[in-house]
Design an enzyme around this catalytic site. Structure first.
Site, mmCIF file in Angstrom:
data_model
loop_
_atom_site.group_PDB
_atom_site.id
_atom_site.type_symbol
_atom_site.label_atom_id
_atom_site.label_comp_id
_atom_site.label_asym_id
_atom_site.label_seq_id
_atom_site.Cartn_x
_atom_site.Cartn_y
_atom_site.Cartn_z
ATOM 1 N N HIS A 98 10.454 7.689 3.872
ATOM 2 C CA HIS A 98 10.268 8.384 5.165
ATOM 3 C C HIS A 98 9.225 9.482 4.948
ATOM 4 C CE1 HIS A 98 11.119 9.835 9.080
ATOM 5 N NE2 HIS A 98 12.291 10.397 8.907
ATOM 6 N N HIS A 142 4.552 0.158 7.742
ATOM 7 C CA HIS A 142 5.429 0.974 8.590
ATOM 8 C C HIS A 142 6.514 0.109 9.186
ATOM 9 C CE1 HIS A 142 6.741 3.865 11.609
ATOM 10 N NE2 HIS A 142 6.181 4.772 10.833
ATOM 11 N N ASP A 194 0.737 8.936 6.676
ATOM 12 C CA ASP A 194 0.962 9.725 5.461
ATOM 13 C C ASP A 194 -0.133 9.525 4.432
ATOM 14 O OD1 ASP A 194 3.241 10.984 6.260
ATOM 15 O OD2 ASP A 194 4.454 9.240 5.824
HETATM 16 N N1 CMC Z 1 3.190 -2.354 -0.530
HETATM 17 C C1 CMC Z 1 3.320 -3.658 -0.820
HETATM 18 N N2 CMC Z 1 3.998 -4.540 -0.067
HETATM 19 C C2 CMC Z 1 4.616 -4.054 1.026
HETATM 20 C C3 CMC Z 1 4.537 -2.693 1.393
HETATM 21 C C4 CMC Z 1 3.786 -1.835 0.567
HETATM 22 N N3 CMC Z 1 3.667 -0.524 0.860
HETATM 23 N N4 CMC Z 1 5.245 -2.479 2.517
HETATM 24 C C5 CMC Z 1 5.737 -3.678 2.864
HETATM 25 N N5 CMC Z 1 5.368 -4.634 1.965
HETATM 26 C C6 CMC Z 1 5.639 -6.073 2.044
HETATM 27 C C7 CMC Z 1 7.079 -6.407 1.680
HETATM 28 O O1 CMC Z 1 7.205 -6.678 0.300
HETATM 29 C C8 CMC Z 1 7.317 -7.632 2.544
HETATM 30 O O2 CMC Z 1 6.686 -8.724 1.945
HETATM 31 P P1 CMC Z 1 7.305 -10.240 2.106
HETATM 32 O O3 CMC Z 1 7.280 -10.514 3.580
HETATM 33 O O4 CMC Z 1 6.401 -11.102 1.304
HETATM 34 O O5 CMC Z 1 8.698 -10.144 1.541
HETATM 35 C C9 CMC Z 1 6.553 -7.309 3.830
HETATM 36 O O6 CMC Z 1 5.474 -6.449 3.421
HETATM 37 C C10 CMC Z 1 7.371 -6.639 4.918
HETATM 38 O O7 CMC Z 1 7.990 -5.493 4.351
HETATM 39 P P2 CMC Z 1 9.394 -4.855 4.787
HETATM 40 O O8 CMC Z 1 9.999 -4.189 3.602
HETATM 41 O O9 CMC Z 1 10.193 -5.893 5.521
HETATM 42 O O10 CMC Z 1 8.920 -3.793 5.832
HETATM 43 P P3 CMC Z 1 9.813 -2.617 6.362
HETATM 44 O O11 CMC Z 1 9.480 -2.503 7.801
HETATM 45 O O12 CMC Z 1 11.243 -2.757 6.007
HETATM 46 O O13 CMC Z 1 9.261 -1.363 5.507
HETATM 47 C C11 CMC Z 1 8.210 0.636 4.910
HETATM 48 C C12 CMC Z 1 8.482 -0.366 6.018
HETATM 49 C C13 CMC Z 1 7.434 1.824 5.475
HETATM 50 C C14 CMC Z 1 9.536 1.185 4.319
HETATM 51 C C15 CMC Z 1 7.377 -0.085 3.791
HETATM 52 O O14 CMC Z 1 6.183 -0.599 4.332
HETATM 53 C C16 CMC Z 1 7.084 0.833 2.600
HETATM 54 O O15 CMC Z 1 7.921 0.976 1.710
HETATM 55 N N6 CMC Z 1 5.863 1.471 2.595
HETATM 56 C C17 CMC Z 1 5.537 2.415 1.568
HETATM 57 C C18 CMC Z 1 6.196 3.743 1.877
HETATM 58 C C19 CMC Z 1 5.511 4.474 3.010
HETATM 59 O O16 CMC Z 1 4.303 4.636 3.026
HETATM 60 N N7 CMC Z 1 6.352 4.990 3.943
HETATM 61 C C20 CMC Z 1 5.882 5.835 5.038
HETATM 62 C C21 CMC Z 1 6.065 5.250 6.355
HETATM 63 S S1 CMC Z 1 5.224 6.236 7.604
HETATM 64 C C22 CMC Z 1 6.122 7.706 7.682
HETATM 65 C C23 CMC Z 1 7.226 7.686 8.661
HETATM 66 O O17 CMC Z 1 6.978 7.434 9.855
HETATM 67 O O18 CMC Z 1 8.371 7.966 8.230
#
Ligand code: CMC
Length: 429
Positions: A265, A306, A364
């Protein structure tokens, strides 16, 4: 009230008519509140399909990359308004006119100082404590200082607490930094804008009182505006849940700060800069990109992707512009860490893995670059996010408390533990 309904057919053959509501923007919702009477709960870990409340404050369309505060697109607010106008908008529903803005700023300024005793409170922390740890503690402690605004059923108390929180959080955030550096605390200067005052309290010294650079002030103000609210995200939901029990607003905002701290987050901008440092050199980027794609490696490219935006984050677009402005103004285009960031942005925007999954750089990623260029240490990034988000938390908390049908938040569960059994005497276990 509700024109549409959805039918749920249970295994017993019983049919339930569930009311549906249409929002002013976004997805229709199915009202499942009466399911409990049929002995049923809904199951939705991570609240992916759950609208937890009704709200009039912020709207996000993640697929289209839209973010509206009270109906206004974020890019218009970021380019035409300042953080004080945006704060007024979030709290009151409309943008202020000239007089309303002046009166609002006056009230904020009236509360920028903190109780002198609070300064001694800081001294209980280790100098090397993470500033978020101090921030959670100090903001929570405000309820021990301002007893005259704690009655949540009194609208005047709620407004007073709102002003206190928004005004003092900037002073406290700067104090967290000053304490960690061993520098003296700096009193606020009310002739300065909110963002300028924050930079002044962060960086000015009794020995030389430099005025903050207007380009950096503008970038800081934008960071505040772009982070001010974001619908029912993890920390905002935490604030609402804590507030639903009747806890005082200072305690609720402290809960929000704790929730924001996590790397998935608000901690992402700090995690992003740590990652850039770990990459260390542009030549190492391909290796990290490879790791990010490897399903057996937990590494993720921080600052990318995101939960809601599956298109370019509209805040990231504005932030990107500011990032390039600040790099130019500070002459830091050639800073090795920032060079890695710009190269990473370029590669990730072209790489099919990121393009297909719509993993764009998020807000971010760029705010991390800006804060680094301004000279703000990495461990302060989430503190600044918390500072900016306080107005959103306060607006959401106030909206919830004013709602006459408000109930304590109390989710249920899908229990998969042991069924009832008897305790055996210890010698027979
Ligand atoms: N790097 C590499 N692969 C990723 C990333 C990443 N940063 N984010 C998502 N993926 C991949 C994930 O492995 C999955 O791949 P597959 O479909 O092959 O299994 C796919 O993309 C979808 O990911 P998800 O985990 O289902 O996506 P989510 O919506 O649950 O996660 C997230 C969103 C923000 C937690 C994630 O993208 C992440 O961990 N990003 C890095 C941390 C980050 O920058 N967070 C800040 C978000 S913005 C601030 C806020 O508003 O709070």
């Amino acid at each position: 009230m509700s024109e549409k309904s959805a039918k749920l057919i249970l295994p017993s053959g019983e049919e339930l008519d569930l009311a549906m509501y249409s929002p002013s923007e976004g997805n229709d919702v199915v009202d499942v509140t009466k399911l409990v009477k049929s002995g049923l709960f809904t199951y939705d870990p991570g609240f992916m399909s759950t609208a937890s409340c009704e709200s009039k404050i912020t709207y996000i369309d993640g697929a289209k990359g839209v973010l509206l505060y009270r109906g206004y697109p974020i890019d218009q607010l970021a380019s035409q308004c300042d953080f004080m106008e945006v704060s007024y908008l979030l709290l009151n529903g409309e943008l202020p006119n000239v007089d309303e803005k002046a009166e609002f700023i006056d009230r904020i300024n009236n509360h920028t100082m903190v109780h002198e005793q609070l300064a001694t409170f800081f001294r209980g922390f280790r100098r090397d404590a993470h500033p978020m740890a101090i921030m959670v503690g100090v903001v929570g402690a405000l309820s021990a200082f301002y007893h005259d605004s704690l009655d949540i059923n009194n609208p005047e108390h709620r407004v007073k607490s709102a002003f206190r929180l928004i005004a003092k959080v900037s002073t406290i955030a700067a104090m967290c930094y000053r304490y960690s550096m061993g520098h003296p605390f700096v009193y606020p200067r009310n002739e300065m804008s909110y963002a300028e005052n924050f930079l002044h309290q962060m960086f000015s010294m009794p020995s030389h009182d430099d005025k903050p650079d207007p380009i950096l002030v503008k970038a800081m103000d934008r960071i505040f505006t772009l982070h001010a609210d974001h619908e029912q995200n993890c920390s905002t939901s935490t604030v609402r849940l804590a507030g639903s029990s009747g806890a005082n607003p200072f305690a609720c905002i402290a809960a929000g700060i704790a929730s924001l701290w996590g790397p998935a987050h608000g901690g992402a901008n700090e995690a992003c800069l740590n990652m850039l440092n770990e990459i260390g050199d542009v030549k190492n980027i391909p290796e990290f990109i490879k790791r990010a794609k490897d399903k057996d490696d937990p590494f993720r490219l921080m600052g990318f992707g995101h939960r809601v935006y599956k298109n370019f984050d509209p805040r990231a677009k504005v932030m990107r512009e500011s990032a390039h402005e600040v790099l130019k103004a500070t002459g830091k285009q050639d800073d090795p860490i920032l060079k890695i960031a710009l190269e990473l942005e370029k590669i990730a925007l072209q790489d099919p893995y990121f393009v297909e999954r719509k993993l764009y750089p998020n807000v971010d990623f760029y705010s991390g670059i800006i804060l680094e260029a301004i000279g703000i240490p990495t461990n302060m990034f989430t503190v600044i996010f918390a500072l900016a988000r306080t107005v959103g938390w306060v607006a959401q908390w106030s909206e919830m408390i004013a709602e006459p049908t408000q109930k304590i938040g109390r989710p249920r569960q899908l229990y998969t533990g042991k069924s009832e059994r008897s305790v055996q005497p210890i010698e027979e276990r």
